[in-house]
Design a protein around this motif. Structure first.
Motif, mmCIF file in Angstrom:
data_model
loop_
_atom_site.group_PDB
_atom_site.id
_atom_site.type_symbol
_atom_site.label_atom_id
_atom_site.label_comp_id
_atom_site.label_asym_id
_atom_site.label_seq_id
_atom_site.Cartn_x
_atom_site.Cartn_y
_atom_site.Cartn_z
ATOM 1 N N ILE A 76 -9.719 -17.004 62.012
ATOM 2 C CA ILE A 76 -10.868 -17.901 61.896
ATOM 3 C C ILE A 76 -11.997 -17.239 61.104
ATOM 4 O O ILE A 76 -12.576 -17.829 60.208
ATOM 5 C CB ILE A 76 -11.351 -18.332 63.290
ATOM 6 N N GLN A 116 -10.948 -16.243 57.271
ATOM 7 C CA GLN A 116 -10.578 -17.357 56.379
ATOM 8 C C GLN A 116 -11.756 -18.269 56.054
ATOM 9 O O GLN A 116 -11.604 -19.170 55.263
ATOM 10 C CB GLN A 116 -9.444 -18.171 57.001
ATOM 11 N N THR A 117 -12.893 -18.043 56.683
ATOM 12 C CA THR A 117 -14.045 -18.883 56.371
ATOM 13 C C THR A 117 -14.571 -18.520 54.978
ATOM 14 O O THR A 117 -14.664 -17.344 54.617
ATOM 15 C CB THR A 117 -15.170 -18.702 57.408
#
Length: 94
Positions: free
Chosen positions: A88, A91-92
Motif C-alpha cells: 500500500i 505503490q502510492t
C-alpha cells in the motif's frame, strides 16, 4: 529495485515462518498420529482427517509447546501484514 528487495525479503520471512509453523506442528503431533494402515487410506480425505487430528492433538499439548507454536504463527502473520502495508505504501504515487 529497492521495492523488489523489500517485497522479496518480507515474503521470504513470511514463508520461513510458515514452513517453521508446519514443521513444528508435525514435530509436536507426530507421536499422537499413526501412519495409515493400508494404501486405501492414502488420499485427500485421509490428508484432511490427519490435519484435523493434528489440530485436535495440538489443543492437548502443554502450554509451553502451544506458546511456541503461537509465537511462530504470530510472526508469520506479522510479516504478511507488513507485506500488505509495504504494498500500500510503496505503490502510492508520489
Amino acid at each position: 529495485m529497492l521495492k523488489f528487495i523489500t517485497y522479496f525479503l518480507t515474503i521470504a520471512f513470511a514463508m520461513f515462518f510458515a514452513f517453521w509453523e508446519l514443521r513444528l506442528k508435525h514435530q509436536l503431533t507426530d507421536r499422537a498420529s499413526s501412519p495409515p494402515a493400508s494404501p486405501s487410506k492414502l488420499g485427500v480425505m485421509n490428508d484432511l482427517s490427519e490435519r484435523m487430528n493434528r489440530e485436535r492433538s495440538i489443543e492437548s499439548l502443554p502450554k509451553k509447546a502451544r506458546a511456541k507454536l503461537r509465537t511462530v504463527v504470530v510472526l508469520k502473520f506479522l510479516f504478511v501484514v507488513i507485506l500488505i502495508v509495504e504494498v500500500i505504501v510503496l505503490q502510492t504515487p508520489k
